[in-house]
Write a protein that holds these residues in place. Structure first.
Motif, PDB file in Angstrom:
ATOM      1  N   PHE A   1       0.408   3.655   3.990  1.00  0.00           N
ATOM      2  CA  PHE A   1       0.443   3.385   4.782  1.00  0.00           C
ATOM      3  C   PHE A   1       0.058   4.580   6.524  1.00  0.00           C
ATOM      4  O   PHE A   1      -0.262   3.605   7.628  1.00  0.00           O
ATOM      5  CB  PHE A   1       1.863   2.767   5.464  1.00  0.00           C
ATOM      6  CG  PHE A   1       2.665   2.372   6.755  1.00  0.00           C
ATOM      7  CD1 PHE A   1       2.463   1.202   7.204  1.00  0.00           C
ATOM      8  CD2 PHE A   1       2.830   3.922   7.563  1.00  0.00           C
ATOM      9  CE1 PHE A   1       3.104   1.291   8.481  1.00  0.00           C
ATOM     10  CE2 PHE A   1       3.066   3.527   8.747  1.00  0.00           C
ATOM     11  CZ  PHE A   1       3.086   2.170   9.108  1.00  0.00           C
ATOM     12  N   THR A   2       0.168   5.365   6.158  1.00  0.00           N
ATOM     13  CA  THR A   2      -0.826   6.615   6.749  1.00  0.00           C
ATOM     14  C   THR A   2      -2.081   6.209   6.777  1.00  0.00           C
ATOM     15  O   THR A   2      -2.126   6.238   8.443  1.00  0.00           O
ATOM     16  CB  THR A   2      -0.450   7.726   6.561  1.00  0.00           C
ATOM     17  OG1 THR A   2       1.311   7.835   6.257  1.00  0.00           O
ATOM     18  CG2 THR A   2      -1.186   8.902   7.379  1.00  0.00           C
ATOM     19  N   GLY A   3      -3.098   5.916   6.096  1.00  0.00           N
ATOM     20  CA  GLY A   3      -4.727   5.627   6.976  1.00  0.00           C
ATOM     21  C   GLY A   3      -4.543   4.346   7.470  1.00  0.00           C
ATOM     22  O   GLY A   3      -5.503   4.511   8.362  1.00  0.00           O
ATOM     23  N   SER A   4      -3.875   3.454   7.139  1.00  0.00           N
ATOM     24  CA  SER A   4      -4.015   1.839   7.424  1.00  0.00           C
ATOM     25  C   SER A   4      -3.561   2.132   9.548  1.00  0.00           C
ATOM     26  O   SER A   4      -3.909   1.763  10.312  1.00  0.00           O
ATOM     27  CB  SER A   4      -3.420   1.045   7.405  1.00  0.00           C
ATOM     28  OG  SER A   4      -3.276   0.724   5.846  1.00  0.00           O
ATOM     29  N   ALA A   5      -1.635   2.644   9.335  1.00  0.00           N
ATOM     30  CA  ALA A   5      -2.008   3.210  10.798  1.00  0.00           C
ATOM     31  C   ALA A   5      -2.774   4.021  11.585  1.00  0.00           C
ATOM     32  O   ALA A   5      -3.492   3.807  12.914  1.00  0.00           O
ATOM     33  CB  ALA A   5      -1.233   4.560  10.590  1.00  0.00           C
ATOM     34  N   PHE A   6      -3.213   5.443  10.803  1.00  0.00           N
ATOM     35  CA  PHE A   6      -4.526   5.370  11.576  1.00  0.00           C
ATOM     36  C   PHE A   6      -5.884   4.884  11.845  1.00  0.00           C
ATOM     37  O   PHE A   6      -6.717   5.043  12.897  1.00  0.00           O
ATOM     38  CB  PHE A   6      -4.439   7.585  10.710  1.00  0.00           C
ATOM     39  CG  PHE A   6      -4.069   8.292  11.651  1.00  0.00           C
ATOM     40  CD1 PHE A   6      -4.144   8.813  12.502  1.00  0.00           C
ATOM     41  CD2 PHE A   6      -2.894   9.022  10.814  1.00  0.00           C
ATOM     42  CE1 PHE A   6      -2.951   9.576  13.080  1.00  0.00           C
ATOM     43  CE2 PHE A   6      -1.966   9.105  10.481  1.00  0.00           C
ATOM     44  CZ  PHE A   6      -1.942   9.843  12.253  1.00  0.00           C
ATOM     45  N   GLY A   7      -6.106   3.937  10.863  1.00  0.00           N
ATOM     46  CA  GLY A   7      -7.033   3.348  11.054  1.00  0.00           C
ATOM     47  C   GLY A   7      -7.269   2.481  11.743  1.00  0.00           C
ATOM     48  O   GLY A   7      -7.983   2.190  12.842  1.00  0.00           O
ATOM     49  N   SER A   8      -6.042   1.860  12.174  1.00  0.00           N
ATOM     50  CA  SER A   8      -5.601   0.630  13.473  1.00  0.00           C
ATOM     51  C   SER A   8      -5.430   1.551  14.513  1.00  0.00           C
ATOM     52  O   SER A   8      -6.313   1.172  15.404  1.00  0.00           O
ATOM     53  CB  SER A   8      -4.810  -0.216  13.175  1.00  0.00           C
ATOM     54  OG  SER A   8      -4.461  -0.287  11.856  1.00  0.00           O
ATOM     55  N   ALA A 140       0.864   6.464  15.984  1.00  0.00           N
ATOM     56  CA  ALA A 140       0.401   6.095  14.558  1.00  0.00           C
ATOM     57  C   ALA A 140       0.993   7.549  13.971  1.00  0.00           C
ATOM     58  O   ALA A 140       1.197   7.953  12.404  1.00  0.00           O
ATOM     59  CB  ALA A 140      -0.993   6.530  14.027  1.00  0.00           C
ATOM     60  N   VAL A 141       1.215   8.681  14.557  1.00  0.00           N
ATOM     61  CA  VAL A 141       1.826  10.297  13.481  1.00  0.00           C
ATOM     62  C   VAL A 141       3.122   9.451  13.591  1.00  0.00           C
ATOM     63  O   VAL A 141       4.206  10.109  12.351  1.00  0.00           O
ATOM     64  CB  VAL A 141       1.580  11.235  14.241  1.00  0.00           C
ATOM     65  CG1 VAL A 141       2.837  12.233  14.426  1.00  0.00           C
ATOM     66  CG2 VAL A 141       0.607  11.761  14.856  1.00  0.00           C
ATOM     67  N   TYR A 142       3.768   8.610  15.132  1.00  0.00           N
ATOM     68  CA  TYR A 142       5.549   8.240  14.924  1.00  0.00           C
ATOM     69  C   TYR A 142       6.033   7.847  13.618  1.00  0.00           C
ATOM     70  O   TYR A 142       6.565   7.807  12.816  1.00  0.00           O
ATOM     71  CB  TYR A 142       5.525   7.612  16.258  1.00  0.00           C
ATOM     72  CG  TYR A 142       7.229   7.420  16.082  1.00  0.00           C
ATOM     73  CD1 TYR A 142       7.976   8.006  16.739  1.00  0.00           C
ATOM     74  CD2 TYR A 142       7.227   6.385  16.001  1.00  0.00           C
ATOM     75  CE1 TYR A 142       9.437   7.983  16.615  1.00  0.00           C
ATOM     76  CE2 TYR A 142       7.947   5.408  16.602  1.00  0.00           C
ATOM     77  CZ  TYR A 142       9.756   6.817  16.897  1.00  0.00           C
ATOM     78  OH  TYR A 142      10.875   5.865  17.156  1.00  0.00           O
ATOM     79  N   GLY A 146       7.974   8.710   9.699  1.00  0.00           N
ATOM     80  CA  GLY A 146       8.853   7.919   9.664  1.00  0.00           C
ATOM     81  C   GLY A 146       9.141   6.879   8.388  1.00  0.00           C
ATOM     82  O   GLY A 146       9.788   7.150   6.987  1.00  0.00           O
ATOM     83  N   VAL A 147       7.521   6.762   8.094  1.00  0.00           N
ATOM     84  CA  VAL A 147       7.589   6.248   6.334  1.00  0.00           C
ATOM     85  C   VAL A 147       7.422   7.153   5.941  1.00  0.00           C
ATOM     86  O   VAL A 147       8.043   7.631   5.116  1.00  0.00           O
ATOM     87  CB  VAL A 147       6.445   5.575   6.886  1.00  0.00           C
ATOM     88  CG1 VAL A 147       5.978   5.058   5.296  1.00  0.00           C
ATOM     89  CG2 VAL A 147       6.386   3.956   7.213  1.00  0.00           C
ATOM     90  N   ILE A 148       6.889   8.401   6.136  1.00  0.00           N
ATOM     91  CA  ILE A 148       6.750   9.833   4.969  1.00  0.00           C
ATOM     92  C   ILE A 148       7.958  10.142   4.742  1.00  0.00           C
ATOM     93  O   ILE A 148       8.552   9.927   3.497  1.00  0.00           O
ATOM     94  CB  ILE A 148       5.771  10.371   5.526  1.00  0.00           C
ATOM     95  CG1 ILE A 148       4.443  10.521   5.507  1.00  0.00           C
ATOM     96  CG2 ILE A 148       6.074  11.769   4.319  1.00  0.00           C
ATOM     97  CD1 ILE A 148       3.184  11.560   6.236  1.00  0.00           C
ATOM     98  N   SER A 149       9.310  10.617   6.437  1.00  0.00           N
ATOM     99  CA  SER A 149      11.021  10.823   5.513  1.00  0.00           C
ATOM    100  C   SER A 149      10.913   9.982   5.045  1.00  0.00           C
ATOM    101  O   SER A 149      11.754   9.918   4.630  1.00  0.00           O
ATOM    102  CB  SER A 149      11.126  11.373   6.787  1.00  0.00           C
ATOM    103  OG  SER A 149      11.134   9.759   7.778  1.00  0.00           O
TER     104      SER A 149
END
Length: 169
Positions: A1-8, A140-142, A146-149
């Motif tokens: 998810f994080t990779g997709s969020a930062f790529g987007s 993307a950080v926000y 949230g997903v990681i926590s």
């Protein structure tokens, strides 16, 4: 998810920059027409527009996040939405829906005080962090945080054997 969020976010940032450059040239051409038209007074939309334009980029970004959180908070108050909210806006490792609540519970607050405190803190550092990262990377950080926590919450619940639902990042 994080990779997709930062790529987007990177793609969004590029498209946003491209759009800003195009808008700059379009506004330069249209600027002289605004000087020719008589200005309206007391127009509510103009006052809101003026308020919005006086916000920093970070405050504008966080305003959208706050609006999403307030909307979800209001959905919790509707009795007909309770089952839907518990299914998709609370994280529980024993639930049928595991992935979407990891993201959606980030926007979920049951207590007004909890939401207000979180949104105040978010608002207070938004300008500096968005000026450092840009609004796209900040979102993307926000979302990633949230997903990681929520994932860490899943791991903790599995380790302790406590499977009650939780919400919030």
């Amino acid at each position: 998810f994080t990779g997709s969020a930062f790529g987007s976010a990177a793609i969004w940032q590029y498209e946003s920059l491209k759009s800003r450059v195009q808008t700059y040239f379009e506004e330069a051409r249209a600027d002289w027409m605004d000087k020719m038209r008589p200005q309206k007074r007391g127009d509510f939309r103009k006052q809101v527009n003026s308020w919005w334009n006086n916000l920093t980029e970070g405050q504008r970004t966080v305003t959208g996040i706050i609006a999403a959180n307030v909307f979800v908070f209001c959905l919790w108050r509707l009795p007909g939405m309770r089952r839907f909210m518990f299914t998709y806006f609370t994280s529980n490792p024993s639930s049928r829906a595991l992935c979407s609540p990891m993201l959606l519970s980030t926007f979920s607050h049951f207590s007004l005080f909890h939401m207000a405190a979180n949104m105040y803190v978010l608002w207070s550092f938004s300008s500096s962090i968005v000026s450092l990262l840009g609004c796209e990377q900040f979102i993307a950080v926000y979302l990633s945080a949230g997903v990681i926590s929520t994932f860490v919450s899943y791991v903790a619940k599995m380790a302790t054997g406590r499977f009650e639902p939780s919400l919030g990042a």
